[in-house]
Every structure is written in C-alpha cells, then in structure tokens.
Design an enzyme around this catalytic site. Sequence first.
Site, PDB file in Angstrom:
ATOM      1  N   GLU A 265       0.846  -1.198   0.000  1.00  0.00           N
ATOM      2  CA  GLU A 265       0.000   0.000   0.000  1.00  0.00           C
ATOM      3  C   GLU A 265       0.879   1.244   0.000  1.00  0.00           C
ATOM      4  O   GLU A 265       1.978   1.247   0.580  1.00  0.00           O
ATOM      5  CB  GLU A 265      -0.908   0.004   1.247  1.00  0.00           C
ATOM      6  CG  GLU A 265      -1.771   1.261   1.347  1.00  0.00           C
ATOM      7  CD  GLU A 265      -2.906   1.168   2.366  1.00  0.00           C
ATOM      8  OE1 GLU A 265      -2.971   0.176   3.112  1.00  0.00           O
ATOM      9  OE2 GLU A 265      -3.720   2.103   2.389  1.00  0.00           O
TER      10      GLU A 265
ATOM     11  N   ASN B  40     -12.104  -0.855  -1.427  1.00  0.00           N
ATOM     12  CA  ASN B  40     -11.480  -1.370  -0.208  1.00  0.00           C
ATOM     13  C   ASN B  40     -12.317  -1.012   1.004  1.00  0.00           C
ATOM     14  O   ASN B  40     -12.679   0.157   1.188  1.00  0.00           O
ATOM     15  CB  ASN B  40     -10.084  -0.757  -0.035  1.00  0.00           C
ATOM     16  CG  ASN B  40      -9.439  -1.163   1.284  1.00  0.00           C
ATOM     17  OD1 ASN B  40      -9.030  -2.322   1.440  1.00  0.00           O
ATOM     18  ND2 ASN B  40      -9.356  -0.246   2.230  1.00  0.00           N
ATOM     19  N   GLU B  41     -12.627  -2.005   1.814  1.00  0.00           N
ATOM     20  CA  GLU B  41     -13.287  -1.808   3.116  1.00  0.00           C
ATOM     21  C   GLU B  41     -14.373  -0.727   3.049  1.00  0.00           C
ATOM     22  O   GLU B  41     -14.399   0.190   3.881  1.00  0.00           O
ATOM     23  CB  GLU B  41     -12.248  -1.472   4.201  1.00  0.00           C
ATOM     24  CG  GLU B  41     -11.316  -2.628   4.477  1.00  0.00           C
ATOM     25  CD  GLU B  41     -10.425  -2.445   5.702  1.00  0.00           C
ATOM     26  OE1 GLU B  41     -10.355  -1.342   6.262  1.00  0.00           O
ATOM     27  OE2 GLU B  41      -9.785  -3.440   6.097  1.00  0.00           O
TER      28      GLU B  41
ATOM     29  N   GLU C  69      -6.576  -9.151   3.311  1.00  0.00           N
ATOM     30  CA  GLU C  69      -5.764  -8.480   4.347  1.00  0.00           C
ATOM     31  C   GLU C  69      -5.850  -9.327   5.605  1.00  0.00           C
ATOM     32  O   GLU C  69      -6.942  -9.505   6.156  1.00  0.00           O
ATOM     33  CB  GLU C  69      -6.263  -7.067   4.662  1.00  0.00           C
ATOM     34  CG  GLU C  69      -5.873  -6.033   3.643  1.00  0.00           C
ATOM     35  CD  GLU C  69      -6.224  -4.611   4.085  1.00  0.00           C
ATOM     36  OE1 GLU C  69      -6.047  -4.278   5.279  1.00  0.00           O
ATOM     37  OE2 GLU C  69      -6.684  -3.847   3.212  1.00  0.00           O
TER      38      GLU C  69
HETATM   39  O1  AHR Z   1      -3.226  -2.507   6.197  1.00  0.00           O
HETATM   40  C1  AHR Z   1      -3.515  -1.295   6.832  1.00  0.00           C
HETATM   41  C2  AHR Z   1      -4.961  -0.858   6.631  1.00  0.00           C
HETATM   42  O2  AHR Z   1      -5.811  -1.749   7.299  1.00  0.00           O
HETATM   43  C3  AHR Z   1      -5.468  -0.855   5.220  1.00  0.00           C
HETATM   44  O3  AHR Z   1      -5.162   0.302   4.527  1.00  0.00           O
HETATM   45  C4  AHR Z   1      -6.944  -0.984   5.397  1.00  0.00           C
HETATM   46  O4  AHR Z   1      -7.574  -1.599   4.299  1.00  0.00           O
HETATM   47  C5  AHR Z   1      -7.072  -1.755   6.688  1.00  0.00           C
HETATM   48  O5  AHR Z   1      -8.001  -1.166   7.532  1.00  0.00           O
END
Ligand code: AHR
Length: 507
Positions: A27, A172-173, A292
Amino acid sequence: MQAARIVVDRDFVLSDLDRRVFGAFVEHMGRCVYGGIFEPGHPTADAQGFRGDVMALTRELGPTIIRYPGGNFLSGYNWDDGVGPREQRPVRRDLAWFSTETNAFGTNEFMDWCRKAGVEPMFGVNLGTRGPEEARRFLEYCNHAGGSAMSDLRRAHGQADPHGIKFWCLGNEMDGPWQICHKTAEEYGRTALETAKVMRWTDPTIQLAACGSSHRNMATYGAWEYAVLDHCFDEVDFISLHTYFRNDADEIREYFGVIELMDAFIKEVVAICDAVAAKRRSYKRIMLSFDEWNVWYRTHQIEHMRKPGWPVAPPLIEEVYNMEDALIVGGALITLLNNADRVKAACLAQLVNVIGPIMTETGGAAWRQTIFHPFAQAARFGHGRVMQARVTSPAYAAKSFPEIPYLHTAVVDNPADGSTAIFALNRHLNEPLELTAELRGLGSDRTLVLASELQHPQLKTVNTRQTPDAVAPRTNPDVAVAGERITARLKPASWNVIVTRAAPRTS
Ligand code: AHR
C-alpha cells in the site's frame, strides 16, 4: 506427555491449492513503497530505484500475488496521477494516512517491480471518490493492447505491452466509517454491480472481488455480505475478508484462539455466499479472497497511523513481531490451507515496514521479522492439493474460543514430485507433542526432505537489525520416517514443517 495423530488417505482430498493464498500487500502507506520496495539512491537500488535487498527478501518470502495500491489509500487515489512523465505528476495530500503522496511511484513502476519479483499483481479500483467510469478507463489503460485512448496513453508512457492484470478488487473496506466515501451496503452493492459490469465488458478475462466486511466484529457483519452479494452476485467471483489479530490481554493461550476465530469467520462467510446462491437457485459458488490478514495491535492507535505536518512516507504502524506472533501467523496459514476449497486468494498485510514481514532502515539494512519464516516455508512447500486430514489432539478451553486443540495442522500433497508437507503448530506451552502421521496410499518408500521447527523458549523474542536471526527455523532432530508413518516430537509453542517424499505419482 501429549500425543496427537494425523491420518490422511490418498482418496480424501479437500481441494487443489490455489497458490494465490500466499499473497501479500503493498500500500502507499508509511514506508511500504517509499523506503520499502522503492528507494532511489539506496546502495542496493537498481536503475529504477527498486531496492535490491528488499527484492531478494521478497523472492525468498515467496508471495505469489501482491495487492496494490491500497488499502484505505485506494479510496482517494487517482491512478492517472501516478503514470506518465514523473516530473509532471502531481503531489497530493492523502486523506487516508494524512501523508503527502509524491506519485513518484505508480502503476507502471509497480508492474515493472512485479515482473522483476516474479509475482502476479492484484489491483484495486477506487470506489470511494471515484466510480465505474474511472475503473473502466483504468482497466482499459492496463489491459487493452492498443488503438483506444487509454491503451494508447499507456503505450505513450513507454509500456507497449498490455499488463494483463487478472485480479481486481472493487474498492477497499467500503463498510468502514473510516473509509474515504464510506458507503452503505445498498450503495456499495449497486456501485460494485455497475462497476463490475463495465469492467467485464472492457475485459471479460478478469476476476473481480467485492468488498466484504473489514472485520468480523463490524456491526454490519453478515448483513453487509448478504446485501452486497444480493446486488452483485452474478458479476463477481470473490468476496473479501479482512482481519488483524490482537493479543490485548497479553495471554498467549487466549491469543491462540484467534486462529480458530479466523476459521469461524471463513465458514460464516461461505455460508452467507451460499445463502445468496440458494435464494437464486444458483450453482455458482463465490470464492473468498482473504486479502488483508496479519497480527496488528501494538501500533493500532491513531498516533501510529498519522504523523503531523503531512510528511512524505513517515514511519507508520511499523509493528515489531515476536515469536508469539510467528506462531499466530503460522497457525493462520494452516487455517487458510484447510479452507482451500473456498479461499482461493489471501494477502498477508503488508509486505515491508508497514506491519510487514520485511523490515528496513531507510538508506540501510533490511531483515526478516519473525513472521517472515512461517510464511516463507508455507509458500515454498505448499504445492499441490490440500488433504482432508483426520486429526486427533488433546485440547484446552479458553475465553477466546471454547475448544482449542493443541495440534493445529494441514497436510499438502504434491503428486507432481511425490512430496507431502505437514504444517503443524503445537499450542501447548510447556509440553512437547508426540506426533504420529499416517500418509496412507501416498507412497511407502518415503524419505525425509525437511524437518524444520520454528521455536524459541522466550516467546517475546524479536528479530532486529542487530539480531536478525534470533527467531529462525532450525532442524528438528526428533523426526523419523518408517514406510507411510512419520513420527515427530514437536517442541512446546513451536511451528513445524515436515516434508517427506515418495516416488512421483501420476494421480
Ligand atoms: O493494512 C492497513 C490498513 O488496514 C489498510 O489500509 C486498510 O484496508 C485496513 O483497515
């Protein structure tokens, strides 16, 4: 003395193993990209500024696929900021991590890095501040050969061949209130559906993952997955799962329970996917992308996630892992393997510095954290098919999970070279486990290839620049092979890999 038994039979196969379960994550956050994989001027950097020491450790770690560019960063990212002549790229404020993003590194640099590292990319499209049209344009930029505006732009940027990126995450999330442009399940489900449609029409060969819950403890967990899939079931292949393990009570017996909770999480999400399928009377099966997962709790406070003054690549969430964490990561890998029929991709988050198995000093050394080792061994020896192991083990009760067997194990058999790998965690803190494994019908002329243990009597031991090998795999002398039977003594609180080989088989 504790005793445990494993029986496998050549006729009882859980699933072929999709090696994308050995994925990782890069990231634009902290020092993962800048000062991690990319550091022009570093003594080991190549002509493109890729750190050679990190590249070598990445190859040794062995991830098969790497998710990029976020994470929370993704939800505010303009992919077009990171392509083209570097001097023309804008400098932006990143609202995910309150950092300054120079855009010196972007899509084409990441693809070059992936080619050099020998890994497949897993890309995300921004469904926070952006939507279907930008996702379509980005996919056309990456995967269309030429003769259209976006593909010709890529070619003008010096990338004549299409990147051919197969795996795409739809945001994402998006269930998380912390996310830039967080959505309700209804809003996200509709957006994911419409984005998936235009992406598939742009490139029908891709695979798509919808966002599941950020964590099993989210208030919307379960309802989120159902509502999202109710919208986009027909257009997606995967739903994502995320989890970060915590040891808040600083009590290892409780901490081991997170491995069981990960298994429960997977089985619950499978049930929800199949409930959506049942409602539609569909035989399609949505697969799981656990994209993740890791240990993360020491640096989970806001002061570790944001530094004042909008710095460029500040050190963020640089968790230092100990022996306990290596056991948890090893146990989680076993859980992923034992769900190989539905988990077809997974990413250890992240790769370097930011909750990473690899740690660096900017301008200096790089070394392996404790959690590096179970991942590297699983990725190296996990080939072929996961067997349905029948396991007998004593267990203990904990608050985190009612029944935790001391032995946590997975067996992966590789007919191509006749090898069978046993991954085994002994969760007993004081006593060794006397293990007997019967590998029925997998070849009786077995030889021992590897008997490895990851163990340290001081469970708080960490690897540092000064002591990079304090926690590292060693040979376990207490392993024997006789015909189809393997016996081993597994030390207390240890993660073990035993590989034996028979003559290669055709079936
Ligand atoms: O990996 C760190 C963060 O954790 C990521 O950016 C996010 O997707 C998650 O909450």
